[in-house]
Design an enzyme around this catalytic site. Sequence first.
Site, PDB file in Angstrom:
ATOM      1  N   SER A 539       0.779  -1.224   0.052  1.00 58.17           N
ATOM      2  CA  SER A 539      -0.018  -0.035   0.025  1.00 58.17           C
ATOM      3  C   SER A 539       0.999   1.297   0.061  1.00 58.17           C
ATOM      4  O   SER A 539       1.754   1.491  -0.839  1.00 58.17           O
ATOM      5  CB  SER A 539      -0.899   0.056   1.209  1.00 58.17           C
ATOM      6  OG  SER A 539      -2.119   0.925   0.930  1.00 58.17           O
ATOM      7  N   ASP A 624      -9.845  -3.835  -5.320  1.00 59.42           N
ATOM      8  CA  ASP A 624      -9.319  -2.839  -4.471  1.00 59.42           C
ATOM      9  C   ASP A 624      -9.907  -1.523  -4.228  1.00 59.42           C
ATOM     10  O   ASP A 624      -9.966  -0.823  -5.306  1.00 59.42           O
ATOM     11  CB  ASP A 624      -7.802  -2.795  -4.582  1.00 59.42           C
ATOM     12  CG  ASP A 624      -7.001  -2.170  -3.471  1.00 59.42           C
ATOM     13  OD1 ASP A 624      -7.761  -1.627  -2.335  1.00 59.42           O
ATOM     14  OD2 ASP A 624      -5.678  -2.579  -3.024  1.00 59.42           O
ATOM     15  N   HIS A 659      -8.204  -4.868  -1.237  1.00 56.32           N
ATOM     16  CA  HIS A 659      -6.932  -4.585  -0.475  1.00 56.32           C
ATOM     17  C   HIS A 659      -6.123  -5.458   0.323  1.00 56.32           C
ATOM     18  O   HIS A 659      -4.910  -5.762   0.258  1.00 56.32           O
ATOM     19  CB  HIS A 659      -6.989  -3.127  -0.044  1.00 56.32           C
ATOM     20  CG  HIS A 659      -5.824  -2.425   0.263  1.00 56.32           C
ATOM     21  ND1 HIS A 659      -5.154  -1.759  -0.742  1.00 56.32           N
ATOM     22  CD2 HIS A 659      -5.322  -1.958   1.435  1.00 56.32           C
ATOM     23  CE1 HIS A 659      -4.254  -0.870  -0.113  1.00 56.32           C
ATOM     24  NE2 HIS A 659      -4.214  -1.071   1.076  1.00 56.32           N
TER      25      HIS A 659
END
Length: 684
Positions: A539, A624, A659
């Site tokens: 991320s 995501d 995610h």
Amino acid sequence: MNLKNTHQAPVAAKKTHQHEIHGHKRRDDYFWLRDDERQAPEVLAYLNEENTFTEAVMAPLASLQKQLYDEMVARQEPALESVPYFKNGFWYISRFDEGKDFTVYARRKGDMDAPEQVILDCNERAKDKSYYELGELTLSSNAMLMAYSEDTVSRRQYTLRFKNLATGEDYPEVIEETAGAVWANDNETIFYVKQHPETLLPYQVYRHTLGTDASQDQLVYQEDDESFYLHLYKTRSEKYLVLGINSTTTCDCLLLDADKPDGEFAAFLPRERGHEYTVDHFRDKFYVLTNKTGKNFALMTSTQQTQQDGNNWTSVVPAREEVLLEGFDLMHDYLVVEERQAGLPLLRQIHYKSGEAKTLQFNDPVYTVFSHYNPDGNSNKFRYQYTSFTTPSSIYELDLDSGETRLLKQSKVMGDFASDDYQSERLWVSVRDQVKVPVSLVYKKALFNHENPLLVYAYGAYGESMDVSFSPSNLSLLDRGFVYAVAHVRGGEELGRHWYEDGKLLNKKNTFNDFIDVSQALVEQGYGAKDKLFAAGGSAGGLLIGAVINQAPELYKGVVASVPFVDVVSTMLDESIPLTTGEYDEWGNPNDADYYHYIHSYSPYDQVSEQAYPHMLVTSGLHDSQVQYWEPAKWVAKLRQHKTDDKQLLLYTDMEAGHGGKSGRFQHLVDVAREFAFLIDLAK
């Protein structure tokens, strides 16, 4: 090394698209890979082609991947059960049954010998679904009504449902796109947060009466400033519902009497930019965690439900330069505060009346400790959770009166694990501007020889402190001679608020420089071989990896970038993308020329150049909602175009996840095994 370039890598079509702002033009040949609906045949075909390529290249590692996966699963307890807690007449417990991927939530009335009532079996809810995640599970004041929310797409958009636990009846109403809920005290009214359909920002609060059509729900609050997001909770006293309104640097709290759900939420304080605070209530006092008197936060009390300022607050814990105050628990006779000093978390108990304070002591050089669930404010038995690189997660109960500590449960590691076989260390590395950066690392003693493969991990954003924890999965690296290090770079909050501020906005490059300098120092100090240095991040940590390999690609033999946020300029210029507007205080608003040029100067996608890069494994999730799949896809396509080496560049997109990757207790280990196999093979 078994990875070979014997397969033809996919080549994404180039379709020139030009962005222009502040008199600056950016060419984006892979803009076409963005498909908000995630249905464009050309895009899906490309992603599948990349997946096929990755699988083909990694086929020689299939047996290693399986071995790693089997190892990681074998270390897990076949069945897993939480420590029971008592609330409103019931003992509650959650567990993983043997062979099952999802949690079962159950309770027993009165004592643990009573018959078990399963209130929610997520295995049943997840049947025939490619993805399942439970969001909210909250009970009414009388413990007879349950609200729960579920995500079956992996977009973090939750569907809220209701159940009568006395009768087992499911209520007919179903509420889509929610992000949290809290019950009023009348056992029929619930407030929930609604997400914006496009940006996914939690921006509205509705009042719902159980048993009524959700279309009749009343909007009670809407936040129109898109840099803020909403959440709901109930105070310790259970007398108030709190609507928290947060941005990166400003917080707001609205309160409602939980016994008067038809009333209106009222502001605790006027909103003030730069003022961050949270509020709780216990025994006729409001407790306020605030940065009003210092960046590292103070704890104040007030007896007023609404006020114009904090001038009449009473100080309980003052703000300090060297100690960050992160949270607090309100127990019967004691306040327990969660603090952080010299990069390590602390728990300190303070007697309400005498003011006498005592700090818990721990022996590991690096560790994590934090408050566990303590539902009973009328108790002096305080539960906390402790873990370190070498200590599995452990839940303790501390008698705040006597100081006696009792271990309630420690996670088991199946097989021949022995904590004493491993060594953890805390180092301080001086980086290029003479700042000292803390580093936590662990290795297996018998395999440490100063020529080890070394994996350095970091995050470095949002003020998130990367505290260490025991990882059964990481044993598969340590047992093969890897040294694993966490670099606590600026952008986190390990050393206090200034550590965060020195790694954000126009100071963001400190994060990347810290990581590079720590990596070099660890090799120089003999914690790893120069030709076996690896890096990983996900991320915002994936952004770090992308920036680092643009700046110093020669340092690393291989990197893993998970769901990496790499197209920073484009995303921060697009307010339709989830979370963008709420991120301006983190990265800067590129509609401002100064921020635009600074972000552009480190944005991994924009700074790809003609040079040799390390071996790379990049992962993504089609659904995501935080880092859109097209960011890593575009990045890999551009890297293929520009890189001058013949090293592996692999992209794997999970076509059914978001995610957080795959759902379920063991399924995510498939992804971990893939990443570890990639690193282990390169370390040969």
